[in-house]
Design a protein around this motif. Structure first.
Motif, PDB file in Angstrom:
ATOM      1  N   VAL A 164       0.864  -1.180   0.000  1.00  0.00           N
ATOM      2  CA  VAL A 164       0.000   0.000   0.000  1.00  0.00           C
ATOM      3  C   VAL A 164       0.899   1.228   0.000  1.00  0.00           C
ATOM      4  CG1 VAL A 164      -1.786   1.293   1.212  1.00  0.00           C
ATOM      5  CG2 VAL A 164      -1.816  -1.208   1.258  1.00  0.00           C
ATOM      6  N   GLU A 165       0.639   2.129  -0.920  1.00  0.00           N
ATOM      7  CA  GLU A 165       1.398   3.379  -0.993  1.00  0.00           C
ATOM      8  C   GLU A 165       0.430   4.551  -0.924  1.00  0.00           C
ATOM      9  OE1 GLU A 165       4.915   4.181  -3.729  1.00  0.00           O
ATOM     10  OE2 GLU A 165       3.376   5.441  -4.672  1.00  0.00           O
ATOM     11  N   ILE A 166       0.744   5.515  -0.082  1.00  0.00           N
ATOM     12  CA  ILE A 166      -0.070   6.722   0.051  1.00  0.00           C
ATOM     13  C   ILE A 166       0.696   7.871  -0.579  1.00  0.00           C
ATOM     14  CG2 ILE A 166      -1.199   8.286   1.671  1.00  0.00           C
ATOM     15  CD1 ILE A 166      -1.484   5.921   3.566  1.00  0.00           C
ATOM     16  N   GLU A 167       0.041   8.606  -1.476  1.00  0.00           N
ATOM     17  CA  GLU A 167       0.720   9.593  -2.311  1.00  0.00           C
ATOM     18  C   GLU A 167       1.360  10.726  -1.523  1.00  0.00           C
ATOM     19  OE1 GLU A 167      -0.638   9.910  -6.893  1.00  0.00           O
ATOM     20  OE2 GLU A 167      -1.777  11.111  -5.454  1.00  0.00           O
ATOM     21  N   SER A 168       0.801  11.040  -0.356  1.00  0.00           N
ATOM     22  CA  SER A 168       1.307  12.190   0.384  1.00  0.00           C
ATOM     23  C   SER A 168       1.119  11.978   1.881  1.00  0.00           C
ATOM     24  CB  SER A 168       0.585  13.467  -0.059  1.00  0.00           C
ATOM     25  OG  SER A 168       0.855  14.544   0.813  1.00  0.00           O
ATOM     26  N   HIS A 169       2.094  12.439   2.674  1.00  0.00           N
ATOM     27  CA  HIS A 169       1.957  12.397   4.127  1.00  0.00           C
ATOM     28  C   HIS A 169       0.765  13.228   4.591  1.00  0.00           C
ATOM     29  CE1 HIS A 169       6.126  10.881   3.981  1.00  0.00           C
ATOM     30  NE2 HIS A 169       5.892  10.401   5.200  1.00  0.00           N
ATOM     31  N   GLU A 170       0.464  14.286   3.849  1.00  0.00           N
ATOM     32  CA  GLU A 170      -0.610  15.196   4.264  1.00  0.00           C
ATOM     33  C   GLU A 170      -1.972  14.512   4.247  1.00  0.00           C
ATOM     34  OE1 GLU A 170      -1.985  19.832   3.505  1.00  0.00           O
ATOM     35  OE2 GLU A 170      -0.692  18.812   2.051  1.00  0.00           O
ATOM     36  N   ILE A 171      -2.144  13.498   3.382  1.00  0.00           N
ATOM     37  CA  ILE A 171      -3.414  12.771   3.330  1.00  0.00           C
ATOM     38  C   ILE A 171      -3.698  12.116   4.674  1.00  0.00           C
ATOM     39  CG2 ILE A 171      -4.632  10.840   2.246  1.00  0.00           C
ATOM     40  CD1 ILE A 171      -3.068  11.437  -0.318  1.00  0.00           C
ATOM     41  N   LEU A 172      -2.709  11.438   5.219  1.00  0.00           N
ATOM     42  CA  LEU A 172      -2.876  10.787   6.521  1.00  0.00           C
ATOM     43  C   LEU A 172      -2.899  11.801   7.652  1.00  0.00           C
ATOM     44  CD1 LEU A 172      -0.763   7.501   6.390  1.00  0.00           C
ATOM     45  CD2 LEU A 172      -3.217   7.731   6.688  1.00  0.00           C
ATOM     46  N   ASP A 173      -2.118  12.852   7.512  1.00  0.00           N
ATOM     47  CA  ASP A 173      -2.055  13.854   8.559  1.00  0.00           C
ATOM     48  C   ASP A 173      -3.416  14.515   8.747  1.00  0.00           C
ATOM     49  OD1 ASP A 173      -0.346  15.188  10.484  1.00  0.00           O
ATOM     50  OD2 ASP A 173      -0.599  16.981   9.268  1.00  0.00           O
ATOM     51  N   ARG A 174      -4.098  14.824   7.661  1.00  0.00           N
ATOM     52  CA  ARG A 174      -5.423  15.437   7.753  1.00  0.00           C
ATOM     53  C   ARG A 174      -6.454  14.448   8.290  1.00  0.00           C
ATOM     54  NH1 ARG A 174      -8.002  18.531   3.105  1.00  0.00           N
ATOM     55  NH2 ARG A 174      -8.992  19.653   4.801  1.00  0.00           N
ATOM     56  N   GLN A 180       9.293   8.558  -2.534  1.00  0.00           N
ATOM     57  CA  GLN A 180      10.445   9.372  -2.159  1.00  0.00           C
ATOM     58  C   GLN A 180      10.256  10.828  -2.556  1.00  0.00           C
ATOM     59  OE1 GLN A 180      13.874   7.468  -3.870  1.00  0.00           O
ATOM     60  NE2 GLN A 180      14.001   5.920  -2.246  1.00  0.00           N
ATOM     61  N   GLU A 181       9.663  11.045  -3.708  1.00  0.00           N
ATOM     62  CA  GLU A 181       9.350  12.403  -4.163  1.00  0.00           C
ATOM     63  C   GLU A 181       7.837  12.504  -4.332  1.00  0.00           C
ATOM     64  OE1 GLU A 181      11.508  13.433  -7.637  1.00  0.00           O
ATOM     65  OE2 GLU A 181      13.496  13.076  -6.734  1.00  0.00           O
TER      66      GLU A 181
END
Length: 394
Positions: free
Chosen positions: A43-53, A277-278
């Protein structure tokens, strides 16, 4: 008595019914084995901000939360024939949240949200929920509750995950019924062995899906680490269920699942969630998230979003960024479909979805000059003049 035609199911002619059939039509005994393969490798999540929100609501209220993961399935180059579930957005359905769990409510909006996701080239790839307990002696640490000697998924979570996987089956040309298994994943946000916040991913095995599909044979219990096999009755035939274990001497032993068996026999571990990574996420995270009390979606919130500084005619990149928010697109689909029809490929949400999926800044600028979009802007402006901040309920 005689067995009904489809032994193992409930109903007049499905349990100990009046229509006798031969014994070879009855469901055969099943031996549960730990599944050695998985339908999704990572499972890959495109951005840390998705989980952070997603975590923001818990930080503000202390209530647990769950949501559906939307994204795509991609090839995993690190594993032969591997598949990665790439998460691009989390939709939070209607729910009752408490400090010790979540009550999942019926959400009539899900079908439209699924359609909006499809217009953006996505599908529902999994679900995510919180299970966080702050340690009494240190508020920055979390209790490690999901361990090898307890459980990885609770029995009720396992049954729900199996049901969701059965609702989201994977197409397969080689199977007679056209489907086989499911790539639908379960992500848990919990404390790890170092008492740090962590994310882990699982699936339920094919046998677990089959048991859940068999109309109530698989039941959850108050024992978090155990599931239960339903008790046979005159209305329902339940086949014998066994599970195998390895003794301390290395010998295989078979146990009867009457009435309980370890839930771990149904759980398959999935790598991740990981992050690229990016990061180059498809969606931004500016518009309020649906069904939250702390920051509800509304016309006032829409007006504020559209008036962001980067949303200027001479800055088409900013306009694309303004439109590229899945929570905004879902809000428009649920509240302003009369202005932006879902299936209108020229001026409606279908056009908006394709623009966002293609990351086309020029088309985004043209879309925001269309008659339909300008009509939406007029509605927003009129509500501002009337001082109306109503909209979608939190």
């Amino acid at each position: 008595g005689s067995f009904g035609e489809a032994g193992g199911k409930g109903g007049e002619e499905k349990g100990w019914g009046s229509r006798a059939v031969s014994m070879n039509k009855l469901p055969k005994p099943m031996t549960l084995n730990r599944q050695k393969y998985r339908h999704v490798d990572r499972v890959e999540i495109e951005s840390h901000e998705i989980l952070d929100r997603f975590l923001d609501s818990w930080r503000q209220t202390g209530g647990m939360r769950y949501g559906y993961l939307y994204g795509t399935y991609e090839r995993d180059s690190t594993v032969p024939l591997g598949i990665t579930a790439v998460v691009r957005a989390i939709y939070e359905p209607k729910q009752d949240c408490a400090a010790d769990g979540v009550n999942m409510l019926d959400d009539p909006d899900l079908d439209k949200v699924d359609k909006a996701a499809e217009l953006c080239g996505m599908r529902k790839v999994g679900w995510i929920f919180l299970d966080l307990e702050v340690m009494a002696e240190d508020n920055s640490k979390y209790v490690w509750s999901r361990r090898p000697d307890t459980y990885f998924l609770r029995s009720n979570e396992c049954v729900i995950a199996a049901r969701l996987q059965n609702m989201n089956l994977s197409p397969c040309k080689e199977c007679d019924d056209g489907v086989f298994g499911s790539k639908f994943v379960t992500v848990v946000v919990t404390g790890n062995q170092q008492n740090e916040l962590d994310y882990v991913a699982y699936q339920v095995s094919q046998q677990g899906m089959d048991l859940e599909k068999a109309e109530g044979i698989l039941e959850w219990t108050s024992k978090s680490e155990c599931c239960r096999v339903a008790v046979p009755s005159p209305e329902r035939y339940v086949p014998a269920i066994f599970y195998q274990d390895v003794s301390e001497f290395g010998n295989k032993t078979t146990h009867s699942a009457e009435p309980y068996f370890p839930v771990d026999y149904l759980v398959v571990s999935v790598n991740g969630p990981t992050f690229p990574q990016e990061e180059n996420p498809l969606f931004g995270c500016a518009f309020p998230i649906e069904n939250r009390i702390t920051a509800p979606q509304s016309i006032a919130a829409l007006r504020q979003h559209l008036n962001r500084p980067e949303n200027k005619p001479f800055r088409p990149t900013g306009q694309l960024k303004c439109l590229s928010d899945f929570h905004l697109i879902a809000y428009l689909a649920l509240n302003h479909e009369s202005i932006l029809p879902l299936d209108d490929a020229a001026k409606g949400l279908k056009a908006l979805g394709s623009i966002v999926a293609a990351r086309d800044a020029q088309r985004a600028s043209e879309f925001m000059q269309s008659d339909a979009w300008l009509s939406l802007v007029q509605v927003v402006g009129a509500s501002s003049a009337e001082g109306d901040s109503g909209g979608a309920a939190a």
